[in-house]
Structure formats: C-alpha cells, structure tokens
Design a protein around this motif. Structure first.
Motif, short mmCIF file in Angstrom:
data_model
loop_
_atom_site.label_atom_id
_atom_site.label_comp_id
_atom_site.label_asym_id
_atom_site.label_seq_id
_atom_site.Cartn_x
_atom_site.Cartn_y
_atom_site.Cartn_z
N HIS A 32 1.52 -29.57 9.48
CA HIS A 32 1.64 -28.38 9.34
C HIS A 32 3.05 -27.77 10.10
CE1 HIS A 32 -2.30 -26.74 9.34
NE2 HIS A 32 -2.53 -27.70 9.27
N ALA A 33 3.35 -28.87 10.95
CA ALA A 33 5.49 -28.35 11.39
C ALA A 33 5.68 -27.97 10.39
CB ALA A 33 5.39 -29.07 12.56
N THR A 34 5.88 -29.35 9.25
CA THR A 34 6.74 -29.28 8.40
C THR A 34 6.93 -28.20 7.24
OG1 THR A 34 6.17 -32.01 8.37
CG2 THR A 34 7.42 -31.35 6.07
N LEU A 35 5.28 -27.55 6.97
CA LEU A 35 4.93 -26.10 6.50
C LEU A 35 5.76 -25.45 7.05
CD1 LEU A 35 1.78 -26.44 5.54
CD2 LEU A 35 3.42 -26.38 3.72
N LYS A 36 5.63 -25.31 8.03
CA LYS A 36 6.73 -24.13 9.24
C LYS A 36 8.23 -23.89 8.32
CE LYS A 36 6.81 -21.80 13.37
NZ LYS A 36 6.66 -21.97 14.71
N ALA B 207 8.86 -23.29 5.05
CA ALA B 207 9.21 -21.45 4.65
C ALA B 207 10.63 -21.10 4.66
CB ALA B 207 7.99 -21.47 5.39
N GLY B 208 10.59 -21.58 6.25
CA GLY B 208 12.46 -21.56 6.33
C GLY B 208 13.42 -21.86 5.49
N LYS C 115 9.07 -13.17 7.02
CA LYS C 115 8.21 -13.07 7.97
C LYS C 115 7.09 -12.77 6.98
CE LYS C 115 10.24 -10.62 11.32
NZ LYS C 115 11.08 -9.22 12.08
N ARG D 241 5.43 -16.13 5.53
CA ARG D 241 4.20 -16.34 6.30
C ARG D 241 3.29 -16.32 6.08
NH1 ARG D 241 8.87 -19.03 11.63
NH2 ARG D 241 9.32 -20.73 9.98
#
Length: 521
Positions: free
Chosen positions: A146-150, A153-154, A168, A171
């Motif tokens: 989950h942290a890596t997916l965030k 996205a960046g 925005k 996400r």
C-alpha cells in the motif's frame, strides 16, 4: 490452464458515430485497471467501438497461477475481436507489442503510451530504468504494497506540468482493493521484459508516444525505439509525465485520431486541381494578393535571413518579392503542384530555385532555414502536428514561421446552402483557431502572434463564385465528397438556398483569414 476458467473482465463502449474503424482494445498499466482509461474513452468513442480489458489479477479479472508473458498474452488474445486496434499503456503497451508480434492477423494497428522496449536498462540497452531503482521498488512493494502504491502514484505524475492536480485525480482510482500475487509477478515480468526483437519485427503500422517528463521511461527511448524499427512512428509529448493520457488526454486523442483516420484531404487531388488552375489562378487571386502583401509587411524588417522558403508559392507571385526583401538570401519556391511550379518558372526567369514537395515532408536538412513564408497554403495540410513538427525541424533556432491560412467559417454560405440539400461534403474543412495555436505550441513554437481578419468577396451570381473557385483551383478535395454529376433538381435547390444570403443584389463568400507568426526558440 483452461482459458475458459480465466475469462478476463471486459467493458464495452459503443462508437458514437456511424463511420467506424476496427474496434479499439485498451490494455491498462501496472497497479491500475481499466478505469485508468477514463480520460481517453469519450474521444475514442467518436471513431470506434471501445473494449477495455482488465489484466489478470487486476481490476475485476481473476488471479492466475502465473503472470507470465505467454499466459497473459494468450489470455488477452483469446478475448480480442477478429481484428482490432490495440492500445496499451506502460505494462499494457509492452504486452500489446507481444500480442501484435504473435497474432499479427488480429491486430490491424498498434499504439503504445509510455512503453519501452525494455523496462529495465542493460548494458546493451541503456535508455530504460536503472536496475538498482527497479530492484528497490520491487522490494518495497513486497514489503509494504500500500505504501509503495502511494509512491507509485506520485511517480506516474512526477515532473508533469500539472503534477499536483493530476496526483489528486490518479489517487481517486480504486485500484488497491484486490492486491494479490499477480501484482508482484507482473513487476518481476517487467524486470525481465525485452521487447526488442518483437518491436523490430512488427509488421502492422504503429504509433508509440512517450512523455518528456516521464520518471519511469526515459524520453531518450524515442531514439532507441526508432532505431529498432524505422517503420514505426515514435514521438514524445512535451511537459507530460508517465500518466500521459491523464496529463494531456486531448492531445493524445488527437495523435491517435491522426494516426488511425485517413487524411481528410486528398493530397493528390489537391496537387492536380492546382496544377490545372495554374494559367487562370492569377486572374482571380485578388484576395490572395492583398492578404499576401499584408503578410509580407509582418516580416521582421531587421531580419538577416540567409535561407527563405516561399512555402506553397503557387505561381510564384511573392517569391521575387521575397528575393527583393532579402537580396543576399537563397529563396526557394516550394509547392505541391508541379503545374504551378512550371508556370512560375516561365513567369519569373530571375528565380532559379523551385521545388515540388509536400509541406508535411520537406527535403531540407535539420536547422537549415531562417524564414518560412506561406500565404494561403497550409490549410491544405490536414495533420497540423505533423506539419508543425516538420517546419520546426528545418528551421534554425530563432527562425521564424509566418503564414496565413483559412479558418472554419470560410465559405460558410456555400456550406450552409449545400447542407439544406444533402449531407455530402461540398466545402473543404479548415482548422479551428484553438487547434491551430495549441498544435503550434505543442511542437515548441513560441512568441506566437495571431490575427483574425475575415474578408468577404461579393459576386453577382452563384456561377461567378463557382467559376472563381475553379479558376483558383480551390475546389472540394475532401475524401467523402460527392462524385459524379449532381441532378438538376439538387442544383436548383442549392441555388435557391444560396440566394437567401443575397444582400444589396450581391452574393457574399466569406474567407475566414488567419494571420500567424511564430518563432522557433
């Protein structure tokens, strides 16, 4: 593994128009699903039926025991139409190349967005993601998806001209609710992927769009891909990130449409029509002369141009005037119509440099021209992006492009009268102001100056107008135009419809004139 046990989730979006291409199939990238195509689908529905497919283990598609190229390619191929246009983004683009190579009879055309021949760099292919960066990302995902997916996205919007607003939007996509083993397997597939042989051997036409600010696929891959297969079109889009179709959906859609749709204008017919009109053109070209004279006055009087092109020179009326303005310069008259150039040579003995060529494919060296002057010619080019890219290519840094062209209100009276009679194309179609300026800026032109100055010509009769158009060579040359003889009743109805425009006992014909000046930085 039985293919029937692993049917991939698909969604169908019908075409909004009657004229359709082969169905377009969309394959999304890693860490997303078919909803990632939302910005592009409405525009593509104007040209074809759209089918989206969720990759195995992503979106609504079932997880498969092994996410390998062979398994995934065969599963997707089993659900393709008999013939389709295949478009893939990132991982989807790399899979699309494999599908097109293995099932060439099923893929009529191929388009990829921000997809490389190799996702991870090697000694013999350096224009890709560094191996160390890739390994770190994969380890991070294995440890904390989950942290890596965030983070991912960046990375997809990093460097974009609209980075914050795009992040925005990205996400808001619901993609992380069904993380499974296929996600990590897909990352490992990307690490091992090598499409160089498949890409080099592609037989169908292809368009491959990369992004200038992509943090995952270096824009330098444009050169690498072009060298692998010169028959494929490879282009980059300025200011865009890896999420290319979110960054600039309108521009991406325009590139795709220009690639898939045949030109609106029949260039051979354009050349033939103007060649036949060479001897009569000057007798009815009063407006063209007036507009061209105004355009000459807009040239920088302090210019030290050494090479000047009169693009679309026609009968060569302005070519010697350019020579007078730049007596030491090489002046080249360029036109698509050989008949026009033959007439120009006869009329202007002092000018020796004439060239028959299409403005969208000029035989000039890169950065070899100081000034391009073009009066009422560029409206005969249907692909503005290709045209401006070519003109920028041959211009020197600081070189100027100055031209007139026609806008969409040109001959609107004629168009309106025909629309009351039938639904065929009778009037040439011209580009909108916003489209023109956007494409100029997209291709890197700056200091763009625009002036809109419509002109109205008046005729005593409709036959005078049509004879004038014929003498100019400016006849209907669109694909889809009416062919053969038009019935007497239809012609009479058309004439009556045009009479509604008569004012002060004269029939108007509007020319929607655009003056444009731009510089290559």
């Amino acid at each position: 593994m039985s293919e029937n046990n692993y049917l991939l989730a698909t969604q169908y979006y019908p075409c909004k128009q009657q004229i359709q291409l082969d169905d377009i199939v969309l394959l999304h990238g890693w860490g997303s699903n078919s909803q990632s195509w939302q910005p592009l689908i409405p525009a593509l529905q104007n040209i074809a039926n759209i089918i989206t497919i969720d990759l195995p283990g992503f979106g609504a598609s079932p997880e498969v025991p092994e996410f390998t190229v062979d398994v995934v390619v065969d599963l997707i191929a089993a659900q393709l139409p008999k013939k389709c246009v295949l478009i893939g983004w990132s991982l989807g683009g790399m899979l699309a190349v494999q599908i097109a190579a293995r099932y060439p009879q099923r893929v009529s055309r191929l388009i990829t967005l921000t997809a490389n021949a190799k996702f991870v760099a090697s000694r013999d292919y350096e224009t890709a993601m560094p191996l160390a960066v890739n390994r770190q990302f994969n380890k991070g995902f294995a440890a904390d998806p989950h942290a890596t997916l965030k983070l991912f996205a960046g990375l997809t919007v990093q460097g974009d001209i609209n980075e914050r607003s795009l992040l925005k939007q990205i996400r808001t996509l619901p993609v992380a609710e069904n993380i499974n083993a296929n996600w990590l397997q897909a990352l490992e597939l990307l690490t091992r992927s090598d499409n160089r042989e498949a890409f080099a051997n592609l037989v169908q036409p292809g368009l491959h769009l990369l992004a200038e600010k992509d943090s995952l696929v270096p824009v330098a891959a444009v050169k690498s891909l072009s060298e692998l297969n010169a028959r494929q079109q490879v282009q980059s889009i300025s200011g865009a990130s890896h999420a290319l179709h979110w960054s600039q959906p309108d521009l991406v859609a325009e590139h795709i449409k220009n690639f898939l749709l045949p030109p609106l204008l029949d260039k051979k017919q354009v050349a033939h029509s103007f060649s036949r009109a060479a001897v009569t053109y000057d007798s009815v070209a009063g407006l063209q002369r007036t507009v061209g004279d105004s355009l000459l006055k807009k040239i920088n009087q302090n210019s030290q141009a050494e090479v000047v092109i009169d693009l679309g020179c026609g009968t060569g009326y302005f070519t010697p005037q350019l020579q007078s303005q730049f007596p030491q310069a090489l002046i080249v008259g360029v036109d698509l119509a050989e008949g026009m150039l033959h007439f120009a040579r006869e009329q202007h003995d002092g000018q020796k440099n004439w060239l028959c060529s299409d403005a969208e494919k000029l035989p000039f060296a890169d950065q070899s021209v100081d000034l391009i002057y073009s009066n009422f010619a560029l409206q005969w080019c249907s692909n503005l992006l290709r045209l401006f890219a070519e003109l920028k290519r041959i211009l020197k840094p600081g070189g100027e492009l100055i031209f007139t062209t026609l806008g969409p209100a040109t001959l609107h009276e004629l168009k309106s009268a025909w629309q009351q009679v039938d639904d065929r194309i009778h009037v040439n179609q011209f580009h909108e102001r916003d489209e023109l300026l956007k494409d100029l800026q997209q291709q890197g032109f700056a200091q763009v100056e625009f002036e809109h100055n419509p002109a109205v010509m008046e005729f005593e009769s409709l036959s005078d107008l049509t004879r004038s158009l014929k003498a100019l060579g400016a006849q209907n040359v669109n694909r889809g135009r009416a062919t053969g003889l038009t019935g007497r009743k239809t012609v009479q109805a058309f004439k009556q419809a045009y009479e509604n425009f008569r004012r002060n006992n004269l029939l108007p014909a509007t020319y929607d004139v655009f003056y444009v000046k731009a510089k290559k930085l």
